[in-house]
Enzyme design. Structure first.
Site, mmCIF file in Angstrom:
data_model
loop_
_atom_site.group_PDB
_atom_site.id
_atom_site.type_symbol
_atom_site.label_atom_id
_atom_site.label_comp_id
_atom_site.label_asym_id
_atom_site.label_seq_id
_atom_site.Cartn_x
_atom_site.Cartn_y
_atom_site.Cartn_z
ATOM 1 N N LYS A 66 0.821 -1.218 0.000
ATOM 2 C CA LYS A 66 0.000 0.000 0.000
ATOM 3 C C LYS A 66 0.855 1.267 0.000
ATOM 4 C CE LYS A 66 -3.931 -2.128 0.336
ATOM 5 N NZ LYS A 66 -4.903 -2.096 -0.729
ATOM 6 N N LYS A 75 2.746 2.334 2.287
ATOM 7 C CA LYS A 75 2.738 2.960 3.609
ATOM 8 C C LYS A 75 3.983 2.500 4.355
ATOM 9 C CE LYS A 75 -1.133 3.208 5.924
ATOM 10 N NZ LYS A 75 -2.341 2.761 6.651
#
Length: 71
Positions: free
Chosen positions: A42, A44
């Protein structure tokens, strides 16, 4: 049973209130913590590793069970 998922990076009062409210909705709270691999997918970046975030969340009284979030 209620489920609350997230990265829970740098745990703060907002996370605690979320967990408290989720626990009030059900009688058993399962928290899914994003794995390091999931966060990379993702794009992140977590400051703490999955294991450290898990250790921190284990001390929160509203949490009954922790599971890894992989997808």
């Amino acid at each position: 049973m209620k489920k609350a998922n997230g990265t829970y990076n740098l745990l703060h009062w907002g996370h605690i209130k979320l967990l408290e409210c989720a626990k009030e909705i059900g009688d058993y709270l399962v928290v899914a913590i994003s794995t390091d691999e999931f966060n990379l997918q993702k794009t992140k970046k977590a400051y703490h590793s999955y294991e450290h975030r898990k250790l921190i969340l284990e001390t929160v009284r509203y949490v009954d069970e922790l599971i890894p979030e992989k997808s």
